[in-house]
Write a protein that holds these residues in place. Sequence first.
Motif, PDB file in Angstrom:
ATOM      1  N   ALA A 118       0.841  -1.198   0.000  1.00 12.53           N
ATOM      2  CA  ALA A 118       0.000   0.000   0.000  1.00 12.53           C
ATOM      3  C   ALA A 118       0.871   1.241   0.000  1.00 12.53           C
ATOM      4  N   ARG A 119       0.587   2.154  -0.947  1.00 15.15           N
ATOM      5  CA  ARG A 119       1.357   3.375  -1.103  1.00 15.15           C
ATOM      6  C   ARG A 119       0.474   4.597  -0.935  1.00 15.15           C
ATOM      7  N   CYS A 120       1.101   5.677  -0.481  1.00 15.88           N
ATOM      8  CA  CYS A 120       0.384   6.938  -0.290  1.00 15.88           C
ATOM      9  C   CYS A 120      -0.023   7.498  -1.655  1.00 15.88           C
ATOM     10  N   PRO A 121      -1.290   7.913  -1.825  1.00 15.59           N
ATOM     11  CA  PRO A 121      -1.704   8.472  -3.119  1.00 15.59           C
ATOM     12  C   PRO A 121      -1.090   9.833  -3.411  1.00 15.59           C
ATOM     13  N   CYS A 139       2.370  10.939  -2.250  1.00 17.29           N
ATOM     14  CA  CYS A 139       3.826  10.928  -2.464  1.00 17.29           C
ATOM     15  C   CYS A 139       4.377   9.541  -2.752  1.00 17.29           C
ATOM     16  N   SER A 140       3.530   8.528  -2.794  1.00 19.22           N
ATOM     17  CA  SER A 140       3.923   7.137  -3.041  1.00 19.22           C
ATOM     18  C   SER A 140       4.755   6.538  -1.924  1.00 19.22           C
ATOM     19  N   GLY A 141       4.704   7.143  -0.747  1.00 28.19           N
ATOM     20  CA  GLY A 141       5.406   6.577   0.384  1.00 28.19           C
ATOM     21  C   GLY A 141       4.670   5.384   0.963  1.00 28.19           C
ATOM     22  N   PRO A 142       5.326   4.560   1.798  1.00 27.39           N
ATOM     23  CA  PRO A 142       4.678   3.379   2.382  1.00 27.39           C
ATOM     24  C   PRO A 142       3.657   3.772   3.440  1.00 27.39           C
ATOM     25  N   LEU A 143       2.532   3.093   3.454  1.00 25.63           N
ATOM     26  CA  LEU A 143       1.507   3.319   4.458  1.00 25.63           C
ATOM     27  C   LEU A 143       1.755   2.421   5.664  1.00 25.63           C
ATOM     28  N   ALA A 144       1.352   2.918   6.833  1.00 28.06           N
ATOM     29  CA  ALA A 144       1.552   2.170   8.071  1.00 28.06           C
ATOM     30  C   ALA A 144       0.504   2.577   9.073  1.00 28.06           C
ATOM     31  N   LEU A 145       0.314   1.737  10.084  1.00 25.53           N
ATOM     32  CA  LEU A 145      -0.495   2.076  11.254  1.00 25.53           C
ATOM     33  C   LEU A 145       0.468   2.388  12.384  1.00 25.53           C
ATOM     34  N   PRO A 166      -9.524  -2.419  16.661  1.00 29.66           N
ATOM     35  CA  PRO A 166     -10.534  -1.407  16.412  1.00 29.66           C
ATOM     36  C   PRO A 166     -10.231  -0.082  17.083  1.00 29.66           C
ATOM     37  N   GLU A 167      -9.283  -0.056  18.023  1.00 31.43           N
ATOM     38  CA  GLU A 167      -8.951   1.203  18.675  1.00 31.43           C
ATOM     39  C   GLU A 167      -8.043   2.071  17.822  1.00 31.43           C
ATOM     40  N   HIS A 168      -7.546   1.546  16.709  1.00 32.40           N
ATOM     41  CA  HIS A 168      -6.541   2.266  15.945  1.00 32.40           C
ATOM     42  C   HIS A 168      -7.150   3.094  14.839  1.00 32.40           C
ATOM     43  N   SER A 169      -6.494   4.206  14.543  1.00 33.67           N
ATOM     44  CA  SER A 169      -6.890   5.068  13.442  1.00 33.67           C
ATOM     45  C   SER A 169      -6.460   4.438  12.131  1.00 33.67           C
ATOM     46  N   GLY A 170      -6.861   5.056  11.026  1.00 31.58           N
ATOM     47  CA  GLY A 170      -6.526   4.531   9.714  1.00 31.58           C
ATOM     48  C   GLY A 170      -5.065   4.671   9.399  1.00 31.58           C
ATOM     49  N   PRO A 171      -4.651   4.079   8.283  1.00 28.66           N
ATOM     50  CA  PRO A 171      -3.231   4.134   7.911  1.00 28.66           C
ATOM     51  C   PRO A 171      -2.810   5.541   7.523  1.00 28.66           C
ATOM     52  N   SER A 172      -1.531   5.809   7.706  1.00 24.90           N
ATOM     53  CA  SER A 172      -0.954   7.096   7.329  1.00 24.90           C
ATOM     54  C   SER A 172       0.386   6.857   6.660  1.00 24.90           C
ATOM     55  N   CYS A 173       0.842   7.861   5.926  1.00 22.24           N
ATOM     56  CA  CYS A 173       2.090   7.733   5.170  1.00 22.24           C
ATOM     57  C   CYS A 173       3.284   7.937   6.081  1.00 22.24           C
ATOM     58  N   ARG A 174       4.291   7.078   5.943  1.00 25.44           N
ATOM     59  CA  ARG A 174       5.504   7.204   6.749  1.00 25.44           C
ATOM     60  C   ARG A 174       6.432   8.275   6.212  1.00 25.44           C
ATOM     61  N   TRP A 175       6.155   8.829   5.030  1.00 22.02           N
ATOM     62  CA  TRP A 175       6.984   9.887   4.460  1.00 22.02           C
ATOM     63  C   TRP A 175       6.385  11.269   4.693  1.00 22.02           C
ATOM     64  N   THR A 209      -7.700   3.193  -1.930  1.00 24.59           N
ATOM     65  CA  THR A 209      -8.145   2.282  -2.983  1.00 24.59           C
ATOM     66  C   THR A 209      -6.917   1.740  -3.690  1.00 24.59           C
ATOM     67  N   CYS A 210      -6.811   0.427  -3.791  1.00 25.14           N
ATOM     68  CA  CYS A 210      -5.640  -0.195  -4.407  1.00 25.14           C
ATOM     69  C   CYS A 210      -5.591   0.157  -5.892  1.00 25.14           C
ATOM     70  N   PRO A 211      -4.476   0.735  -6.393  1.00 23.32           N
ATOM     71  CA  PRO A 211      -4.391   1.073  -7.814  1.00 23.32           C
ATOM     72  C   PRO A 211      -4.244  -0.145  -8.721  1.00 23.32           C
ATOM     73  N   VAL A 212      -3.978  -1.320  -8.159  1.00 26.86           N
ATOM     74  CA  VAL A 212      -3.784  -2.527  -8.957  1.00 26.86           C
ATOM     75  C   VAL A 212      -5.104  -3.253  -9.193  1.00 26.86           C
TER      76      VAL A 212
END
Length: 735
Positions: free
Chosen positions: A461-464, A466-472, A488-497, A506-509
């Motif tokens: 999964a990449r950030c839409p 900057c294309s950086g890696p997504l993480a929780l 369920p206590e965690h927020s959504g993914p965010s970019c590490r960059w 949404t997966c681009p593939v």
Amino acid sequence: MTEDGLFELPAVPAPRGARSAVKPPASKTPAEHLPVARICVDLALPHLDRPFDYLVPASMDAKVVVGGRVRVRFAGQKVDGYVLDRVAASEHGGSLSFLERAVSAEPVVSPEIARLARAVADRYAGNLADVLRLAVPPRHARAEAAVPPRQARWEAVVPTGDVPAETEVPTRAGGVSGSGGKPGEGSEVSGDGDGGGPPGRPAFPATVGWAAYPAGAAFLRALADGRAPRAVWTATPGEDWAARVAEAVGATLSGGRGAVVVVPDGRDLHRLDRALLSLLGEGRHVALSAATGPEERYTRFVTALRGHVGAVIGTRAAMFAPVDDLGLVAIFDDGDDVHADPHAPYPHAREVLLTRAELAGAAALVAGHSRTAEGQLLLATGWAKELTADRESLRTRAPRVVTTGDDVQQSRDPGAVSSRLPSVALQAARVSLAAGRPVLVQVPRRGYIPAVACETCRAPARCPHCSGPLALESGVLGGNAGVAGASPEHSGPSCRWCGRGATGFTCPVCGGRRLRASVVGARRTADEMGRAFAGVPVRTSGRGELLDTVPDGPALVVATPGAEPVADAGYGAVLLLDTWALLTRADLRAGEEALRRWLSAAALARADGTVVIVADASVPVVQALVRFDPAWYAARELDERAELGFPPAVRVGSLTGSPAAIAELLAGARMPAGVDELGPVPVFGGDEGVERLLLRVPRSTGPALARALHEAAGVRSAHRAKEPVRVQIDPLELL
């Protein structure tokens, strides 16, 4: 020089003749005695890597000492420099400029350090000025004034702490190499002798702690006798390595010679500092570390420089520490990548210390729970002898190691291979907790879920944006229904960059909208362990929350490699999870590094404890852990690298830059015969247009390769080449 070590040209470097033609002011007169000072000018240009002659004004005669700091005018600029020598006349036929200022009369570059710095620069195709920049900390005048003047000699020591009475220790003939000369040509050290202690008190050095190692007593007695044994020491599980190293230092000091010890980090330094204080008392050593602050660090440096202590311990920079009459250099855990300096010319602490031992005729000790291929090479060539425990002592000290991939475990637990926490690991943890012992869980990655992928197609999964890696990363409340298996206590993914959120991913593939964890971090593991063992305290140790020790008692300690705290009474169980993350790294040293990290954690277990590794027992590196036999794996690794032509069986030069710049450097290089060119290839993860070329030669041709690359780099810098090329010899990472 830029931060990443690439060469950068300053304004208008002048040749010696142009600079020397400047006539001195009439008000200045040269010193009567040795009026010419040979200066290492602090410039990072390869073509200026030579001493320059300056006149010493009579007014500065007393302050311009060999090894002292000065300021000179060079190419119209005032720059720093070090006095390498003072002579009666210059070989240069023209006029010489005067020194601008004598900064300090403190001889911070001793003749021994100057020779060492020159040897290190030649070995790594670097500049003397760059090495001295690593060797000498920035000056603090207040620190120089606070340290008492130099004394004639620090006194040989006897222990002040509790030293056990000497016992008979079996020794093995030829267990430790002898002193002085070329590798493999020293006299053998026997185990005879009483250690030299005065009547009525325990003999020193006390070799009881080294009883598990057949050649240990002989090694310490050779140090106390002023000889120069060389050894590669593999510590047993549960070994108090700091106490053993302290005893080696004490033995060296009792023989009237000094010692330098380098450890990976501040926690190891603190342990060794306490061990030396307990054995030798106050005022016998100093600890050098950047964590103490610039002024305190320089104060300790000057304390050692003026001969007030006989031993210096520290992290990487301590490899150049000034010590009178050096008798021992030692390095602990030489496989840790922090020992490789990230600044030009990128020296490794192990190689610097071994070079220093060779130049000074000192003893050498390469220590650790594991063994590198470089350490094995020292044994294979006869330069050093091994210090290892006999199998009987190892069996009494080593915990039981259980794997989850063998046939027995698979028959008992069919999900042992695919499960992250198989039943055997949970059972070992329960037994330890029931006995009131803490459990250590080693996880290769920090964070919560440091990497996620599409649940449908498994694409990362990449950030839409900057294309950086997504993480929780965080544990705050928020919608996270799109991440499969996430708390369920965690927020959504965010970019590490860039830090932007990606809750509407949404997966681009494949167009999928759900994510799955591809890598699980230490914080997520702590959550899982906390749910599996309700009511048991869970502690984490890693970046930002580093623990040094943990008390005895039931607890779960989740740590990343290198951050494992020491348990007061040892861990009842050690669980090694996600081993695939270490073994599947695209790195020449992946197996060696994995074993080093596993052994470091397993060594913290009690002798009656259990180590569970979630891995297949048929993998050679896992077998080395099961048998606690890093020597076998290091010998196997060295043989395979020799067959394939990989370091340390060969020497490798690395050139990084644009294709045109690399081609230009090679065109001006007088390469030795037999150079094997590999590449160039694009640098993975680097800037566009940056490539890397590897030059492989036999070890005997290594010095010629370094010299050729340094000379070629000097030609390019003299011609003011616009594009830089980074030159590295034997880089730690090749892939």
